[in-house]
Structure formats: structure tokens, C-alpha cells
Design a protein around this motif. Structure first.
Motif, PDB file in Angstrom:
ATOM      1  N   HIS A   1       0.858  -1.183   0.000  1.00 51.20           N
ATOM      2  CA  HIS A   1       0.000   0.000   0.000  1.00 51.20           C
ATOM      3  C   HIS A   1       0.894   1.234   0.000  1.00 51.20           C
ATOM      4  CE1 HIS A   1       0.918  -0.634   4.233  1.00 51.20           C
ATOM      5  NE2 HIS A   1       0.333   0.494   4.604  1.00 51.20           N
TER       6      HIS A   1
ATOM      7  N   HIS B   1       1.124   3.909   2.098  1.00 54.05           N
ATOM      8  CA  HIS B   1       1.577   4.655   3.278  1.00 54.05           C
ATOM      9  C   HIS B   1       3.090   4.854   3.182  1.00 54.05           C
ATOM     10  CE1 HIS B   1      -2.017   3.760   6.176  1.00 54.05           C
ATOM     11  NE2 HIS B   1      -2.166   4.897   5.521  1.00 54.05           N
TER      12      HIS B   1
ATOM     13  N   ASP C   1       5.570   4.579   5.165  1.00 54.76           N
ATOM     14  CA  ASP C   1       6.506   3.566   5.684  1.00 54.76           C
ATOM     15  C   ASP C   1       6.539   2.310   4.801  1.00 54.76           C
ATOM     16  OD1 ASP C   1       3.839   3.209   6.775  1.00 54.76           O
ATOM     17  OD2 ASP C   1       4.642   1.666   8.106  1.00 54.76           O
ATOM     18  N   HIS C   2       5.806   2.368   3.675  1.00 52.68           N
ATOM     19  CA  HIS C   2       5.833   1.259   2.712  1.00 52.68           C
ATOM     20  C   HIS C   2       6.194   1.714   1.300  1.00 52.68           C
ATOM     21  CE1 HIS C   2       4.070  -1.627   5.588  1.00 52.68           C
ATOM     22  NE2 HIS C   2       3.649  -0.480   6.128  1.00 52.68           N
TER      23      HIS C   2
ATOM     24  N   HIS D   1      -7.088  -2.016   6.468  1.00 55.93           N
ATOM     25  CA  HIS D   1      -5.974  -1.472   7.252  1.00 55.93           C
ATOM     26  C   HIS D   1      -6.315  -0.031   7.632  1.00 55.93           C
ATOM     27  CE1 HIS D   1      -2.180   0.175   8.420  1.00 55.93           C
ATOM     28  NE2 HIS D   1      -1.911   0.743   7.271  1.00 55.93           N
TER      29      HIS D   1
ATOM     30  N   ASP E   1       0.034  -4.358   5.793  1.00 53.44           N
ATOM     31  CA  ASP E   1      -0.644  -3.828   6.986  1.00 53.44           C
ATOM     32  C   ASP E   1      -2.111  -4.247   6.903  1.00 53.44           C
ATOM     33  OD1 ASP E   1       1.743  -2.701   7.557  1.00 53.44           O
ATOM     34  OD2 ASP E   1       1.065  -0.618   7.534  1.00 53.44           O
TER      35      ASP E   1
HETATM   36 ZN   LIG Z   1       0.018   1.342   6.596  1.00 53.72          ZN
END
Ligand SMILES: [Zn+2]
Ligand SMILES: [Zn+2]
Length: 230
Positions: free
Chosen positions: A58, A60, A62-63, A131, A154
Motif C-alpha cells: 500500500h 503509506h 513507511d511502505h 488497514h 498492513d
Molecule cells: Zn500502513
């Protein structure tokens, strides 16, 4: 099939780096997720030249936060062929494309794009909204002849993923699942909710601060498995 994690932390657990992994799969090397700490880790561990395919769970930060860095490094520093971004749906491809366009102007110059269904042995599980509300996310299932690896991404509600697994052929399966130790964190799976799904699979938790691990948690954390770390 061999998986090595580049980090195992949650979004704010910078001491443990962003959760992401390198997967050796069918003679290819896949990078699963590319959060804001991943570029630095790939460079420091001298792994960036190995990345052939990139698969995101996804968008976000941190990804996905250092995706552009990885692509630019490959082109400008390594002068190498661009990696291939695998996408599970046209809509998600468009989201990745728009995300990159702001940063690199012409994404096609730095990455190839390939539908995931053209890559044999990987299945996407659509976890839209499970998520984060209104957010597209995916879990992925990687299958070789004699084994299966599951990467949750997530995921606050694990049912859809394990329902899918229960309908697949029987195969030695290792599940890497995101995990939280706090019930109020509904974007991730509370460890006790994973216990009913431990039967018949190997399971490891990631995307957490390992120092918060409660003593009654039977799920091993990736962070403590040296052989699973890059
Ligand atoms: Zn996430
Ligand atoms: Zn995350």
C-alpha cells in the motif's frame, strides 16, 4: 524461496526500520515494500543492484516513501536497467504512477510496469479498507511447487486473508503477519486475533516494536529470527 527482512518496525518504530523484505522467488529477486528507511538500508547492505521487481502492499509512507530514491539510484548511480513494478490492479497502478509522477516527472523512464498476473506464482489478496479506511492495500501469497509464503502487508482484519488460504491446496505455508500488542490499534492485527489461525501454518509477526512483546504471545517475531534478517 527465501525471504530476508530489511526492517520489521511499525510506522513510528524507527529503531527497527520500516517493514520490508527481499524475496528470492523463482530465480528472481523481489523487493516487497519500499518505505522511507528502505533506500538507505539497501545501499548500506549493498543490495540495491539486486532488486529486479518491486511489489507494494500500500502507499503509506513507511511502505513507499523511498521508492523514488531506489528508482533514481538505479538509473543515475548504477546506470542499470530499471526495475519492474508489479501491480495487482490498474487502479493501484495509477495510484503508484501518480505518486511517482510528482517526484520523478516521467515514471516510465525509471521503472517498467507489469501486471502481477503475468508473474507466475504470486496472488494478491485485496484488503481494501481493512488497514485504513478508504485506502487500497494488498496482502500477497507466493507459491512455489513445494512451499508457500504469505505476506500480510498492513492489515487490521486478518479474516479475508486466512479465508483465502483455507481454500487453497494444502502446502507447507509460512505466514508473515503484521502484529500489534495494543487493542486500540485497529489498523493492525492484535496478536490474540491471530491465534485461531496458527494451526497448520508457521507464523511470524512483524511491523511492531519487539520490546513491547507480551510474555503470553506465542507468535515468534521476525526481529528475533536472525536467519530472516538481511
Ligand atoms: Zn500502513
Ligand atoms: Zn506500515
Amino acid at each position: 524461496m527465501r525471504i530476508k527482512f530489511l526492517g520489521t518496525g511499525g510506522a513510528f518504530d524507527v529503531d527497527y526500520l520500516n517493514s520490508a523484505a527481499m524475496l528470492a522467488f523463482r530465480d528472481e529477486c523481489l523487493l516487497i515494500d519500499c518505505g522511507f528507511t528502505v533506500y538507505q538500508t539497501l545501499v548500506q547492505k549493498n543490495l540495491i543492484h539486486r532488486v529486479q521487481y518491486i511489489l507494494l502492499t500500500h502507499l503509506h509512507n513507511d511502505h513507499s516513501g523511498s521508492l523514488a530514491n531506489v528508482l533514481l539510484h538505479r538509473s543515475i548511480v548504477d546506470r542499470a536497467a530499471p526495475p519492474t513494478i508489479l501491480y495487482p490492479s490498474e487502479q493501484f497502478k495509477n495510484q503508484i504512477y501518480e505518486f511517482l509522477k510528482i517526484q520523478v516527472k516521467d515514471p516510465d523512464k525509471y521503472a517498467e510496469f507489469m501486471p502481477l498476473e503475468e508473474f507466475d506464482g504470486i496472488k494478491a489478496v485485496d484488503t481494501y479498507g481493512q488497514h485504513s479506511e478508504g485506502l487500497q492495500s494488498y496482502a500477497y501469497i507466493f507459491e512455489e511447487e513445494d512451499s508457500r509464503i504469505v505476506y500480510s502487508g498492513d492489515l487490521g482484519k486478518p479474516e479475508v486473508l486466512f479465508d483465502r488460504l483455507s481454500r487453497m491446496r494444502s502446502l507447507p505455508t509460512c505466514v508473515y503477519h503484521d502484529i500489534t500488542f495494543h487493542t486500540e490499534n485497529t489498523g493492525h492485527t492484535y496478536y490474540k486475533k491471530l491465534l485461531p489461525f496458527m494451526n497448520g501454518v508457521e507464523m511470524f509477526g512483524y511491523h511492531c516494536d519487539p520490546t513491547q512483546n507480551p510474555p503470553d504471545n506465542p507468535i515468534r517475531l521476525v526481529f528475533y529470527q536472525k536467519e530472516l534478517l538481511a
